[in-house]
Design an enzyme around this catalytic site. Structure first.
Site, mmCIF file in Angstrom:
data_model
loop_
_atom_site.group_PDB
_atom_site.id
_atom_site.type_symbol
_atom_site.label_atom_id
_atom_site.label_comp_id
_atom_site.label_asym_id
_atom_site.label_seq_id
_atom_site.Cartn_x
_atom_site.Cartn_y
_atom_site.Cartn_z
ATOM 1 C CB THR A 27 -0.723 0.077 1.215
ATOM 2 O OG1 THR A 27 0.135 0.107 2.344
ATOM 3 C CG2 THR A 27 -1.879 -0.974 1.517
ATOM 4 C CB ALA A 60 1.946 -0.461 6.967
ATOM 5 C CB VAL A 86 8.370 -0.611 8.796
ATOM 6 C CG1 VAL A 86 8.353 0.843 8.712
ATOM 7 C CG2 VAL A 86 7.844 -0.990 9.900
ATOM 8 C CE LYS A 87 5.877 0.870 -0.512
ATOM 9 N NZ LYS A 87 4.413 1.146 -1.243
ATOM 10 C CB ILE A 88 11.601 3.160 5.059
ATOM 11 C CG1 ILE A 88 10.971 2.783 6.259
ATOM 12 C CG2 ILE A 88 12.461 4.298 5.205
ATOM 13 C CD1 ILE A 88 12.204 2.255 7.341
#
Ligand code: E4P
Length: 215
Positions: A27, A60, A86-88
């Site tokens: 997402t 996310a 965890v999308k960074i």
């Protein structure tokens, strides 16, 4: 190659999961906004709802762009569900945050990657996934698939375990080319996944078989 679906739409995620070929979900803030999900509480609940549909990793994305903020948000996201990644974003503070999470055993997806150098940095920082945006590169007359090839060569040269997650996939040929190159994952709209099903000779052949079966 793993198939992720690139959406925050629960019905589409369920449809792909029911097809039996789904390995995860990505997402981003734009996809969440598209579904009308607003406010921290609703966003966090939506991630949990997605995790409860699928059996694979769910990316996310953090909104903060400073190290402390990314760590704070990322830790809260990771606590939501064991499937959360965890999308960074690929910025200097993001690289530091990826390193931090990697040392804590929290999975990360380094997003907004548009060059092999960025992908090399993400791997060195210990990202679980790197997301090169191939469609957006194609949009500006740059070969997105060539970037996937370059990253594959670099990661194989040194045995980096970071998985290449081809993102910004637009159509079924992107998926097929990514599979040929050896991308580990393609994250796709549902329409690109279901387009792989289609062939006119399958349809006409089946129609003929069903007609002959009645004879
Ligand atoms: C990937 O993680 C991104 O969310 C996505 O693939 C971006 O795709 P777009 O270029 O179609 O917005």
């Amino acid at each position: 190659m793993k198939f992720f679906i690139d959406t925050a739409n629960l019905a589409q995620i369920k449809e792909a999961q029911d097809l039996g070929v789904l390995d995860g979900v990505t997402t981003n803030p734009s996809l969440m906004a598209k579904e009308g999900i607003k406010g921290e509480g609703a966003i966090l609940k939506h991630y949990v709802d997605i995790c409860n549909i699928v059996t694979g990793d769910v990316s996310a994305e953090v909104i903060a762009t400073d190290f402390d903020g990314m760590v704070r948000e990322g830790e809260a996201l990771a606590e939501l569900h064991e499937r959360i990644v965890v999308k960074i974003p690929m910025i200097k503070e993001g690289v530091k945050a990826i390193k931090y999470f990697s040392e804590k055993g929290i999975k990360t997806n380094c997003t907004l990657v548009f060059s092999a150098g960025q992908a090399l940095l993400a791997a060195k920082a210990g990202a679980t996934y790197v997301s090169p945006f191939i469609g957006r590169l194609d949009d500006v007359s740059t070969d997105g698939l060539k970037l996937i090839e370059d990253i594959r060569i670099i990661y194989d040269n040194f045995g980096y375990e970071t998985q290449i997650l081809a993102a910004s996939v637009r159509h079924p040929m992107h998926i097929i080319e990514c599979a040929k190159i050896g991308a580990d994952v393609a994250t796709c709209p549902l329409s690109a996944i279901t387009a792989l099903l289609k062939h006119p000779l399958t349809d006409s052949g089946l129609a003929q078989f069903l007609a002959d079966a009645k004879k």
